[in-house]
Design an enzyme around this catalytic site. Structure first.
Site, mmCIF file in Angstrom:
data_model
loop_
_atom_site.group_PDB
_atom_site.id
_atom_site.type_symbol
_atom_site.label_atom_id
_atom_site.label_comp_id
_atom_site.label_asym_id
_atom_site.label_seq_id
_atom_site.Cartn_x
_atom_site.Cartn_y
_atom_site.Cartn_z
ATOM 1 N N ILE A 1 41.809 74.358 37.745
ATOM 2 C CA ILE A 1 40.711 74.942 36.982
ATOM 3 C C ILE A 1 41.163 76.190 36.229
ATOM 4 C CG2 ILE A 1 38.467 76.092 37.200
ATOM 5 C CD1 ILE A 1 37.824 74.116 39.457
ATOM 6 N N ARG B 1 42.766 73.025 41.942
ATOM 7 C CA ARG B 1 42.319 71.848 41.182
ATOM 8 C C ARG B 1 42.745 71.938 39.717
ATOM 9 N NH1 ARG B 1 37.763 70.302 44.285
ATOM 10 N NH2 ARG B 1 38.398 70.695 46.442
ATOM 11 N N PHE C 1 39.846 97.227 33.679
ATOM 12 C CA PHE C 1 38.880 96.230 33.277
ATOM 13 C C PHE C 1 39.115 94.914 34.010
ATOM 14 C CE2 PHE C 1 42.517 96.061 30.492
ATOM 15 C CZ PHE C 1 42.747 94.727 30.232
ATOM 16 N N ARG D 1 44.113 76.887 35.134
ATOM 17 C CA ARG D 1 44.941 76.459 34.002
ATOM 18 C C ARG D 1 44.064 75.962 32.850
ATOM 19 N NH1 ARG D 1 50.055 75.178 32.422
ATOM 20 N NH2 ARG D 1 50.847 76.135 34.329
ATOM 21 N N TYR E 1 50.112 84.850 37.680
ATOM 22 C CA TYR E 1 50.093 84.841 36.228
ATOM 23 C C TYR E 1 51.443 84.674 35.556
ATOM 24 C CZ TYR E 1 45.342 86.187 37.168
ATOM 25 O OH TYR E 1 44.047 86.199 37.634
#
Length: 401
Positions: A96, A94, A401, A98, A126
């Site tokens: 999101i 959808r 992380f 981005r 990515y």
């Protein structure tokens, strides 16, 4: 199914904490205990989170903290460390992610941080945001019965057993000394140290709590696993400041009784294979990335590190996501770089992700050119750039992380 237009992006508040944890547990397929959730909340405060909200439900999340990371030349750079990236399975495709990354990167630009880094769970997402693999490592399995050390391998001794509590001050000291000289290694903040020494049950993967072996110039932490009537020794963290410490620690790890295999993640240039009479005893199970990077400010990032070869060239950098691209004159003399926008004709052209791949020294410019990631107008410029970005040691991730 919600439409894209119904989703808004905003900063999170403390009231969102439970919903964020629920989203991350769903996305990453795990459960956080109360202690782990609290420690992670200290490491990545909810006030640094951005959330995507559909109605009253959080359907996307990202969080960051400013990290200090070592770059080639034993220098340090402040970087945005992004974590906890998740989109609800009900809201995929959808746009999101981005939208979250647009807000995330705008904040990083406002903070004037030259670099963004993260550890990625997937490898196909990515690149379109200008990232590339910046550190790689090998996961290896070693049959200790075949691990005979060469006569030339030193046996310096000096290794002792310790409990995790006893070893904690030594581990902190060694890590800090190691981090300052290793490209890609980050300063470990206090909240991460607390999480590290908590030795959370979920992180054990069915293995024991941590065992420690220490040397004046290093340490190794490991777990024991028992699977299908076989015993494995899994190295959790290994740090050595000297070649003697490296050899001494490996002699102990590979000499443990009742161990069928030793598993570890090692740097691309780790000399372990050269210590043994049979280099095939060190079997690569996985070769993969441990850190991704994106340059947020090309001149600031490129002048923050040092180089091994002189360069005088012009780079054309395409940024598919933000406005950090352009044409830049890069000049290196005696390891020190100058970089500024120029209207001169480019000799080398590539996406901004290419600079992320080169930045810590994990990849070679000549290999990226061979893979059609760099367009070359001047072969001599490529040779100089390739030599310049090489490093004395392979980069390593300090902490996940």
């Amino acid at each position: 199914m919600a439409s894209t237009k119904s989703v808004t992006i905003r900063s999170a508040t403390a009231a969102d904490s439970a919903a964020i944890i629920d989203l991350q547990e769903t996305g990453f397929g795990m459960r956080l205990g109360a202690d782990e959730a609290a420690l992670k909340g200290e490491l990545f405060p909810v006030e640094r989170s951005l959330v995507a909200v559909d109605g009253d439900r959080i359907v996307g999340h990202t969080v960051d903290r400013t990290m200090t990371v070592t770059v080639p030349g034993e220098r340090s750079v402040r970087a945005c460390g992004v974590s906890g990236v998740a989109v609800a399975p009900t809201h995929r495709r959808r746009g999101i992610l981005r939208e979250l990354y647009t807000a995330q990167h705008a904040r990083t630009e406002a903070d004037e941080l030259p670099l963004t880094i993260f550890t990625a769970s997937e490898g196909t997402i990515y690149g379109r945001f200008g990232y590339d693999t910046a550190i790689v490592a090998d996961t290896v399995g070693i049959d200790p019965r075949r691990a005979e050390f060469r006569p030339t391998t030193p046996d310096p001794g000096g290794v002792s057993m310790a409990t995790l509590t006893e070893a904690a001050p030594h581990i902190r000291d060694i890590y800090q000394r190691w981090q300052r000289v290793v490209p890609g290694a980050q300063v470990r903040p206090e909240a991460k140290w607390e999480l590290f020494f908590a030795d959370i049950e979920r992180q054990r993967g069915g293995g024991t709590s941590l065992f420690a072996v220490v040397h004046p110039d290093g340490y190794a932490l490991y777990r024991r696993h028992y699977r299908d009537n076989r015993s494995a020794l899994a190295v959790w963290e290994f740090r050595a400041l000297t070649t003697d410490a490296h050899a001494a620690l490996w002699r102990v790890l590979l000499g443990m009784d009742l161990v069928d295999t030793v598993e570890a993640e090692i740097a691309a240039d780790d000399p372990l294979r050269y210590l043994l009479t049979d280099p095939r005893a060190v079997r690569v199970i996985r070769h993969g990335d441990t850190l991704w990077a994106r340059l947020m400010d090309v001149p600031a990032a490129l002048t923050a590190r040092t180089y091994r070869h002189d360069v005088d060239t012009v780079l054309s950098v395409h940024d598919p996501f933000r406005a950090a691209g352009g044409t830049f004159a890069l000049r290196v003399r005696d390891g020190i770089a100058e970089c500024e926008p120029t209207d001169r004709r480019a000799e080398l052209t590539g996406d901004i992700a290419v600079l992320g791949a080169l930045y810590f020294g994990a990849h070679r410019a000549r290999d990226l050119a061979a893979g059609h990631r760099i367009r070359v107008e001047n072969p001599a410029a490529l040779r100089d750039l390739d030599a310049a970005f090489t490093t004395d040691r392979a980069p390593e991730l300090g902490w996940f992380f």
